[in-house]
Design a protein around this motif. Structure first.
Motif, PDB file in Angstrom:
ATOM      1  N   ARG A   3      39.394   4.070   1.102  1.00  0.00           N
ATOM      2  CA  ARG A   3      38.328   4.823   0.419  1.00  0.00           C
ATOM      3  C   ARG A   3      37.093   3.983   0.157  1.00  0.00           C
ATOM      4  NH1 ARG A   3      41.433   7.187  -4.625  1.00  0.00           N
ATOM      5  NH2 ARG A   3      39.751   5.996  -5.514  1.00  0.00           N
ATOM      6  N   TRP A   4      37.262   2.686   0.012  1.00  0.00           N
ATOM      7  CA  TRP A   4      36.131   1.836  -0.334  1.00  0.00           C
ATOM      8  C   TRP A   4      35.314   1.402   0.885  1.00  0.00           C
ATOM      9  CZ3 TRP A   4      36.479  -2.822   2.079  1.00  0.00           C
ATOM     10  CH2 TRP A   4      37.748  -3.247   2.479  1.00  0.00           C
ATOM     11  N   GLU A   5      35.856   1.540   2.094  1.00  0.00           N
ATOM     12  CA  GLU A   5      35.154   1.053   3.284  1.00  0.00           C
ATOM     13  C   GLU A   5      33.817   1.755   3.538  1.00  0.00           C
ATOM     14  OE1 GLU A   5      37.746   0.839   6.666  1.00  0.00           O
ATOM     15  OE2 GLU A   5      39.115  -0.516   5.637  1.00  0.00           O
ATOM     16  N   PRO A   6      33.721   3.080   3.423  1.00  0.00           N
ATOM     17  CA  PRO A   6      32.406   3.711   3.634  1.00  0.00           C
ATOM     18  C   PRO A   6      31.380   3.277   2.579  1.00  0.00           C
ATOM     19  CG  PRO A   6      34.145   5.374   3.649  1.00  0.00           C
ATOM     20  CD  PRO A   6      34.771   4.077   3.250  1.00  0.00           C
ATOM     21  N   VAL A   7      31.848   3.074   1.366  1.00  0.00           N
ATOM     22  CA  VAL A   7      30.931   2.633   0.305  1.00  0.00           C
ATOM     23  C   VAL A   7      30.436   1.223   0.614  1.00  0.00           C
ATOM     24  CG1 VAL A   7      30.724   2.138  -2.160  1.00  0.00           C
ATOM     25  CG2 VAL A   7      32.032   4.121  -1.400  1.00  0.00           C
ATOM     26  N   LEU A   8      31.327   0.339   1.022  1.00  0.00           N
ATOM     27  CA  LEU A   8      30.930  -1.019   1.389  1.00  0.00           C
ATOM     28  C   LEU A   8      29.949  -0.994   2.553  1.00  0.00           C
ATOM     29  CD1 LEU A   8      31.098  -4.101   1.221  1.00  0.00           C
ATOM     30  CD2 LEU A   8      33.129  -3.987   2.676  1.00  0.00           C
ATOM     31  N   ASP A   9      30.228  -0.160   3.532  1.00  0.00           N
ATOM     32  CA  ASP A   9      29.339  -0.056   4.688  1.00  0.00           C
ATOM     33  C   ASP A   9      27.938   0.368   4.259  1.00  0.00           C
ATOM     34  OD1 ASP A   9      28.882  -0.112   7.534  1.00  0.00           O
ATOM     35  OD2 ASP A   9      28.767   2.085   7.412  1.00  0.00           O
ATOM     36  N   GLU A  10      27.855   1.358   3.364  1.00  0.00           N
ATOM     37  CA  GLU A  10      26.551   1.812   2.897  1.00  0.00           C
ATOM     38  C   GLU A  10      25.835   0.727   2.095  1.00  0.00           C
ATOM     39  OE1 GLU A  10      24.525   5.279   0.126  1.00  0.00           O
ATOM     40  OE2 GLU A  10      26.563   5.581   0.880  1.00  0.00           O
ATOM     41  N   VAL A  11      26.573   0.020   1.251  1.00  0.00           N
ATOM     42  CA  VAL A  11      25.972  -1.071   0.474  1.00  0.00           C
ATOM     43  C   VAL A  11      25.445  -2.147   1.423  1.00  0.00           C
ATOM     44  CG1 VAL A  11      26.484  -2.958  -1.128  1.00  0.00           C
ATOM     45  CG2 VAL A  11      27.287  -0.657  -1.629  1.00  0.00           C
ATOM     46  N   MET A  12      26.224  -2.477   2.437  1.00  0.00           N
ATOM     47  CA  MET A  12      25.808  -3.514   3.383  1.00  0.00           C
ATOM     48  C   MET A  12      24.572  -3.085   4.176  1.00  0.00           C
ATOM     49  SD  MET A  12      27.756  -6.130   3.046  1.00  0.00           S
ATOM     50  CE  MET A  12      27.403  -7.020   4.534  1.00  0.00           C
ATOM     51  N   ARG A  13      24.509  -1.844   4.596  1.00  0.00           N
ATOM     52  CA  ARG A  13      23.386  -1.395   5.416  1.00  0.00           C
ATOM     53  C   ARG A  13      22.124  -1.140   4.596  1.00  0.00           C
ATOM     54  NH1 ARG A  13      24.016   3.330   6.948  1.00  0.00           N
ATOM     55  NH2 ARG A  13      26.120   3.797   6.316  1.00  0.00           N
ATOM     56  N   SER A  44      33.849  -8.127  -5.388  1.00  0.00           N
ATOM     57  CA  SER A  44      33.747  -6.727  -5.811  1.00  0.00           C
ATOM     58  C   SER A  44      34.674  -5.815  -5.031  1.00  0.00           C
ATOM     59  CB  SER A  44      32.303  -6.243  -5.647  1.00  0.00           C
ATOM     60  OG  SER A  44      31.443  -7.026  -6.439  1.00  0.00           O
ATOM     61  N   PHE A  45      34.843  -6.082  -3.749  1.00  0.00           N
ATOM     62  CA  PHE A  45      35.612  -5.169  -2.917  1.00  0.00           C
ATOM     63  C   PHE A  45      37.000  -5.689  -2.549  1.00  0.00           C
ATOM     64  CE2 PHE A  45      31.372  -3.514  -2.349  1.00  0.00           C
ATOM     65  CZ  PHE A  45      31.576  -2.150  -2.296  1.00  0.00           C
ATOM     66  N   SER A  46      37.322  -6.912  -2.901  1.00  0.00           N
ATOM     67  CA  SER A  46      38.580  -7.494  -2.439  1.00  0.00           C
ATOM     68  C   SER A  46      39.816  -6.875  -3.079  1.00  0.00           C
ATOM     69  CB  SER A  46      38.595  -9.002  -2.681  1.00  0.00           C
ATOM     70  OG  SER A  46      38.593  -9.271  -4.062  1.00  0.00           O
ATOM     71  N   LYS A  47      39.682  -6.326  -4.239  1.00  0.00           N
ATOM     72  CA  LYS A  47      40.848  -5.743  -4.914  1.00  0.00           C
ATOM     73  C   LYS A  47      40.983  -4.255  -4.641  1.00  0.00           C
ATOM     74  CE  LYS A  47      40.856  -9.285  -8.390  1.00  0.00           C
ATOM     75  NZ  LYS A  47      40.590  -9.681  -9.736  1.00  0.00           N
ATOM     76  N   GLY A  48      40.276  -3.780  -3.628  1.00  0.00           N
ATOM     77  CA  GLY A  48      40.392  -2.371  -3.244  1.00  0.00           C
ATOM     78  C   GLY A  48      39.846  -1.415  -4.280  1.00  0.00           C
ATOM     79  N   ARG A  49      38.839  -1.862  -5.013  1.00  0.00           N
ATOM     80  CA  ARG A  49      38.249  -0.965  -6.023  1.00  0.00           C
ATOM     81  C   ARG A  49      37.696   0.280  -5.327  1.00  0.00           C
ATOM     82  NH1 ARG A  49      36.805  -6.030  -8.093  1.00  0.00           N
ATOM     83  NH2 ARG A  49      37.584  -6.328 -10.183  1.00  0.00           N
ATOM     84  N   ALA A  50      37.929   1.382  -5.913  1.00  0.00           N
ATOM     85  CA  ALA A  50      37.462   2.651  -5.346  1.00  0.00           C
ATOM     86  C   ALA A  50      36.183   3.064  -6.063  1.00  0.00           C
ATOM     87  CB  ALA A  50      38.537   3.723  -5.490  1.00  0.00           C
TER      88      ALA A  50
END
Length: 182
Positions: A3-13, A44-50
């Protein structure tokens, strides 16, 4: 996909330039800012935060950046202090110019026979007395004295320096017999 991957992708882009600018305010260095941002993202994202959306994720990363910066600073200072302690233990207060001399001494020590080297290290680095060295190495005190004398002479020769006692003897004041000496 988590669930967190699309959010990370948006933050990165989309949010990286703002987050990087924020990190630069703290670090004053582009490369360091990138490292701090990377560490903050990992934290921030390593613990699988949603995170529910990119805004909350960005806020969380922005909050993590100063913490990462301080932690990296403390870690760097701790490493520098450890290196300074190690340099002092290895060769007195080793300044930049003295580091070559410390390396020369280490290389010269490595050339000594094992017992002479052990006696020198115990005497001058561990600051042990001759009786303590003798007890530690299970040697006679006279043997320790001989090893120390031989090692000192050999080190002085290898390091192209005179032994202290020779220098002091050469510069000692000489009394003139004509002036009421003997």
């Amino acid at each position: 996909m988590a669930r967190w991957e699309p959010v990370l992708d948006e933050v990165m882009r989309q949010r990286t330039p703002r987050l990087l600018a924020y990190a630069r305010l703290l670090t004053r260095d582009d490369a360091e800012a990138e490292d701090v941002l990377q560490d903050a993202l990992v934290r921030s994202f390593s613990k699988g935060r949603a995170f529910q959306d990119a805004d909350r994720a960005e806020a969380y990363v922005r909050q993590a950046i100063p913490h990462v910066f301080v932690d990296r600073y403390r870690s760097r200072r701790s490493r520098e202090a450890a290196h300074e302690r190690q340099a002092r233990a290895a060769g007195g207060h080793a300044e930049l110019g003295d580091r070559a001399a410390v390396l020369d001494v280490r290389a010269a020590l490595a050339e000594l026979p094992p017992r002479q080297r052990a006696c020198m290290v115990l005497r001058f680095y561990d600051d042990l007395t001759v009786p303590r060295i003798a007890a530690e190495l299970r040697l006679a005190e006279g043997t320790v004295k001989r090893y120390l004398a031989d090692a000192s002479a050999r080190l002085a020769e290898m390091l192209d320096a005179e032994a202290d006692w020779e220098t002091e003897r050469e510069h000692a004041p000489v009394q003139d017999d004509a002036k009421g000496g003997r």
